[in-house]
Design a protein around this motif. Structure first.
Motif, PDB file in Angstrom:
ATOM      1  N   GLU A 104       2.251  -5.278   6.708  1.00  0.00           N
ATOM      2  CA  GLU A 104       3.276  -5.204   7.746  1.00  0.00           C
ATOM      3  C   GLU A 104       2.725  -5.511   9.135  1.00  0.00           C
ATOM      4  OE1 GLU A 104       6.509  -1.992   7.131  1.00  0.00           O
ATOM      5  OE2 GLU A 104       4.806  -1.318   5.923  1.00  0.00           O
ATOM      6  N   TYR A 128       3.515 -11.170   1.645  1.00  0.00           N
ATOM      7  CA  TYR A 128       4.519 -10.330   2.276  1.00  0.00           C
ATOM      8  C   TYR A 128       5.332 -11.213   3.198  1.00  0.00           C
ATOM      9  CZ  TYR A 128       6.079  -5.621   3.647  1.00  0.00           C
ATOM     10  OH  TYR A 128       6.788  -4.465   3.824  1.00  0.00           O
ATOM     11  N   MET A 136      12.975  -7.901   4.100  1.00  0.00           N
ATOM     12  CA  MET A 136      11.546  -7.936   3.807  1.00  0.00           C
ATOM     13  C   MET A 136      11.326  -7.909   2.297  1.00  0.00           C
ATOM     14  SD  MET A 136      10.081  -7.752   6.905  1.00  0.00           S
ATOM     15  CE  MET A 136       8.464  -6.991   6.788  1.00  0.00           C
TER      16      MET A 136
END
Length: 307
Positions: A104, A128, A136
């Protein structure tokens, strides 16, 4: 006196700390050993993080830490994340403590509020990303025992298997065995058994550069392992592109982070070539991703200060 904001990037091999003031000016940095959260070993992660932060702020002791954001591998598991947060809170390490995943904070630095896919490959591996609507998603990052395909520890473990099989005659000859034994300072291939039994994921990850060096000499078995690692990492990107952008041919930005796929590295060059076919919609961002910088932005936002 102005307070401090601290960003921490806790990976499997290293922990990096960045300290800034309320204007975002860099004041100090520090580095320590890996602090990735392992099941049942959260206290160790907290200790490594606390030590690195204390060293970074040693010359700034008269200034309080208003907020700290710790982005750490393994924080995707809620129980471990909550335990680490509670431990750091109890230590009163800062006025406000935020714990998120290392992915993140890296994607925050790479894309800010915009969409994109971040592929990280160091000791472990994970993709990611954030889609056009802000959704997300992740792919991979299942840890060194059942996942992390294409990452350093995965490459190291498979390399040891190749060496063992080649030594038996179950696989073709390879120079990987001698190269790995030499790099570890061992007396023989047989000594790999006790070494591997005690090896951590970070230890295994240190074998990956050896594999890449041997592959560069033309060793067929080492090259086949590098090719397999490239395929695994490319699959992470393609899978996530389909989740977030409906199609891997759709245009999206791709950032890469981690020692294994650093700019101009052998694995990165081969991966970039492969992605032209596997994920043709990707545009690779050349700028270096600095996860601890993304963590600082998280910390400043949490304290209501514009990053």
């Amino acid at each position: 006196m102005n307070g401090l904001f601290v960003g921490v990037d806790g990976g499997g091999s290293k922990t990096r700390v960045l300290v800034v003031d309320e204007q975002g000016t860099e004041l100090a940095t520090a580095e320590g050993p890996g602090s990735a959260i392992r099941p049942g070993a959260t206290s160790h992660s907290a200790s490594v993080i606390r030590d690195a932060v204390q060293r970074a702020c040693a010359g700034l002791a008269d200034r309080p830490i208003r907020a700290i954001c710790v982005g750490v591998a393994g924080a995707g598991r809620e129980e471990e994340r909550d335990t680490l947060l509670a431990t750091l809170d109890a230590d009163r390490i800062a006025g406000t403590v935020v714990v998120v995943t290392d992915a993140e904070i890296a994607i925050e630095d790479a894309f800010g509020a915009g969409p994109g896919v971040l592929l990280t490959a160091g000791t472990g591996s994970i993709a990611y990303g954030k889609g056009p609507t802000g959704v997300m998603a992740r792919c991979g990052g299942w840890g060194p025992v059942i996942g992390d395909e294409g990452g350093g520890a995965w490459i190291g473990r498979r390399a040891l298997g190749i060496v063992a099989a080649s030594s038996d005659g179950r696989e073709p000859e390879t120079t990987l065995g001698n190269a790995i034994v030499s790099s570890l300072g061992l007396e023989s291939i047989e000594k790999l058994i006790p070494w591997a039994a005690a090896a951590t994921p970070a230890d295994l990850g240190k074998l990956a550069p050896v594999v890449l060096e041997v592959a560069a000499t033309g060793d067929l078995r080492a090259n086949s392992l590098v090719t397999l690692a490239v395929e695994e990492l490319a699959l992470h990107v393609r899978t996530l592109a389909r989740k977030l952008f409906s199609d891997e041919r759709a245009a999206f930005r791709l950032a890469m982070h981690g020692g294994l796929i650093a700019p101009k590295s052998v694995l990165r060059r081969r991966l970039e070539q492969r992605l032209k076919s596997v994920a043709p919609g990707s545009t690779i961002i050349a700028e270096r991703v600095v996860p601890e910088r993304g963590a600082v932005r998280f910390a400043m936002r949490e304290a209501g200060v514009r990053a």
